[in-house]
Design a protein around this motif. Sequence first.
Motif, PDB file in Angstrom:
ATOM      1  N   ASP A 158       4.626   3.216  -2.665  1.00  0.00           N
ATOM      2  CA  ASP A 158       5.917   3.139  -1.991  1.00  0.00           C
ATOM      3  C   ASP A 158       7.053   2.775  -2.945  1.00  0.00           C
ATOM      4  O   ASP A 158       8.174   2.564  -2.525  1.00  0.00           O
ATOM      5  CB  ASP A 158       5.865   2.167  -0.820  1.00  0.00           C
ATOM      6  CG  ASP A 158       5.462   0.757  -1.226  1.00  0.00           C
ATOM      7  OD1 ASP A 158       5.117   0.538  -2.410  1.00  0.00           O
ATOM      8  OD2 ASP A 158       5.491  -0.120  -0.357  1.00  0.00           O
ATOM      9  N   GLN A 159       6.772   2.729  -4.256  1.00  0.00           N
ATOM     10  CA  GLN A 159       7.802   2.392  -5.250  1.00  0.00           C
ATOM     11  C   GLN A 159       7.700   3.310  -6.468  1.00  0.00           C
ATOM     12  O   GLN A 159       7.831   2.869  -7.604  1.00  0.00           O
ATOM     13  CB  GLN A 159       7.652   0.946  -5.710  1.00  0.00           C
ATOM     14  CG  GLN A 159       7.840  -0.075  -4.629  1.00  0.00           C
ATOM     15  CD  GLN A 159       7.636  -1.484  -5.162  1.00  0.00           C
ATOM     16  OE1 GLN A 159       7.730  -1.741  -6.345  1.00  0.00           O
ATOM     17  NE2 GLN A 159       7.348  -2.406  -4.256  1.00  0.00           N
ATOM     18  N   GLN A 160       7.466   4.583  -6.259  1.00  0.00           N
ATOM     19  CA  GLN A 160       7.262   5.527  -7.353  1.00  0.00           C
ATOM     20  C   GLN A 160       8.422   5.563  -8.346  1.00  0.00           C
ATOM     21  O   GLN A 160       8.221   5.816  -9.523  1.00  0.00           O
ATOM     22  CB  GLN A 160       7.015   6.934  -6.796  1.00  0.00           C
ATOM     23  CG  GLN A 160       5.679   7.088  -6.112  1.00  0.00           C
ATOM     24  CD  GLN A 160       4.512   6.964  -7.065  1.00  0.00           C
ATOM     25  OE1 GLN A 160       4.549   7.436  -8.189  1.00  0.00           O
ATOM     26  NE2 GLN A 160       3.472   6.299  -6.620  1.00  0.00           N
ATOM     27  N   ASP A 161       9.636   5.328  -7.888  1.00  0.00           N
ATOM     28  CA  ASP A 161      10.810   5.414  -8.755  1.00  0.00           C
ATOM     29  C   ASP A 161      11.216   4.073  -9.362  1.00  0.00           C
ATOM     30  O   ASP A 161      12.218   3.993 -10.059  1.00  0.00           O
ATOM     31  CB  ASP A 161      11.995   6.002  -7.973  1.00  0.00           C
ATOM     32  CG  ASP A 161      11.695   7.408  -7.494  1.00  0.00           C
ATOM     33  OD1 ASP A 161      10.922   8.115  -8.174  1.00  0.00           O
ATOM     34  OD2 ASP A 161      12.225   7.797  -6.443  1.00  0.00           O
ATOM     35  N   ASN A 162      10.441   3.035  -9.115  1.00  0.00           N
ATOM     36  CA  ASN A 162      10.786   1.701  -9.610  1.00  0.00           C
ATOM     37  C   ASN A 162      10.249   1.534 -11.033  1.00  0.00           C
ATOM     38  O   ASN A 162       9.039   1.459 -11.228  1.00  0.00           O
ATOM     39  CB  ASN A 162      10.196   0.631  -8.697  1.00  0.00           C
ATOM     40  CG  ASN A 162      10.548  -0.774  -9.126  1.00  0.00           C
ATOM     41  OD1 ASN A 162      11.155  -0.977 -10.168  1.00  0.00           O
ATOM     42  ND2 ASN A 162      10.139  -1.740  -8.322  1.00  0.00           N
ATOM     43  N   PRO A 163      11.143   1.460 -12.044  1.00  0.00           N
ATOM     44  CA  PRO A 163      10.665   1.300 -13.422  1.00  0.00           C
ATOM     45  C   PRO A 163      10.098  -0.097 -13.688  1.00  0.00           C
ATOM     46  O   PRO A 163       9.382  -0.298 -14.654  1.00  0.00           O
ATOM     47  CB  PRO A 163      11.914   1.565 -14.266  1.00  0.00           C
ATOM     48  CG  PRO A 163      13.049   1.228 -13.376  1.00  0.00           C
ATOM     49  CD  PRO A 163      12.594   1.529 -11.970  1.00  0.00           C
ATOM     50  N   ARG A 164      10.408  -1.058 -12.824  1.00  0.00           N
ATOM     51  CA  ARG A 164       9.913  -2.427 -12.987  1.00  0.00           C
ATOM     52  C   ARG A 164       8.789  -2.704 -12.000  1.00  0.00           C
ATOM     53  O   ARG A 164       8.979  -3.400 -11.005  1.00  0.00           O
ATOM     54  CB  ARG A 164      11.039  -3.427 -12.751  1.00  0.00           C
ATOM     55  CG  ARG A 164      12.104  -3.351 -13.770  1.00  0.00           C
ATOM     56  CD  ARG A 164      13.125  -4.401 -13.456  1.00  0.00           C
ATOM     57  NE  ARG A 164      14.084  -4.526 -14.528  1.00  0.00           N
ATOM     58  CZ  ARG A 164      15.090  -5.347 -14.526  1.00  0.00           C
ATOM     59  NH1 ARG A 164      15.285  -6.132 -13.491  1.00  0.00           N
ATOM     60  NH2 ARG A 164      15.918  -5.386 -15.539  1.00  0.00           N
ATOM     61  N   HIS A 165       7.652  -2.171 -12.289  1.00  0.00           N
ATOM     62  CA  HIS A 165       6.504  -2.410 -11.414  1.00  0.00           C
ATOM     63  C   HIS A 165       5.427  -3.129 -12.215  1.00  0.00           C
ATOM     64  O   HIS A 165       5.499  -3.228 -13.440  1.00  0.00           O
ATOM     65  CB  HIS A 165       5.988  -1.102 -10.806  1.00  0.00           C
ATOM     66  CG  HIS A 165       5.563  -0.094 -11.828  1.00  0.00           C
ATOM     67  ND1 HIS A 165       4.349  -0.152 -12.472  1.00  0.00           N
ATOM     68  CD2 HIS A 165       6.195   0.978 -12.336  1.00  0.00           C
ATOM     69  CE1 HIS A 165       4.259   0.847 -13.316  1.00  0.00           C
ATOM     70  NE2 HIS A 165       5.357   1.552 -13.258  1.00  0.00           N
ATOM     71  N   SER A 166       4.415  -3.609 -11.541  1.00  0.00           N
ATOM     72  CA  SER A 166       3.388  -4.427 -12.189  1.00  0.00           C
ATOM     73  C   SER A 166       2.230  -3.608 -12.749  1.00  0.00           C
ATOM     74  O   SER A 166       1.265  -4.180 -13.237  1.00  0.00           O
ATOM     75  CB  SER A 166       2.859  -5.459 -11.190  1.00  0.00           C
ATOM     76  OG  SER A 166       2.290  -4.794 -10.084  1.00  0.00           O
ATOM     77  N   ASN A 167       2.285  -2.273 -12.677  1.00  0.00           N
ATOM     78  CA  ASN A 167       1.237  -1.380 -13.182  1.00  0.00           C
ATOM     79  C   ASN A 167      -0.123  -1.705 -12.564  1.00  0.00           C
ATOM     80  O   ASN A 167      -1.147  -1.675 -13.220  1.00  0.00           O
ATOM     81  CB  ASN A 167       1.155  -1.431 -14.715  1.00  0.00           C
ATOM     82  CG  ASN A 167       0.362  -0.263 -15.273  1.00  0.00           C
ATOM     83  OD1 ASN A 167       0.387   0.837 -14.731  1.00  0.00           O
ATOM     84  ND2 ASN A 167      -0.348  -0.487 -16.357  1.00  0.00           N
TER      85      ASN A 167
END
Length: 110
Positions: free
Chosen positions: A75-84
């Motif tokens: 649900d956050q495909q475009d978020n560059p700041r994710h926790s991987n």
Amino acid sequence: MVTKGMEANEQEQREKQRFPPCNAEWSSAKGSRLWCSQKSGGVHRDWIGVPRKLYKPGAKEPHCVCVRTTGPPSDQQDNPRHSNRGDLDNPNLEEYTGCPPLAVTCSFPL
């Protein structure tokens, strides 16, 4: 009514792509085994995932799904700041007791 049914079916298919069902087997000699593969649950994908319990609102029991372990949450495909961590942090998921957190296969002997 037909439109609502079609929309519900499309939502179910999207959910199945995000959280495909696990493979499962049971035998009286070995107990239960759950595992994920690139085509478990009949859903072909480029990742394997790990087994988790998925709790759905209104359902009495959770069911086993394969969960992506890397990349951004679905649900956050475009978020560059994710926790991987892929979808591992979804609040509707729970690890299986006795199964290592990143194991592709979980066995539950009798």
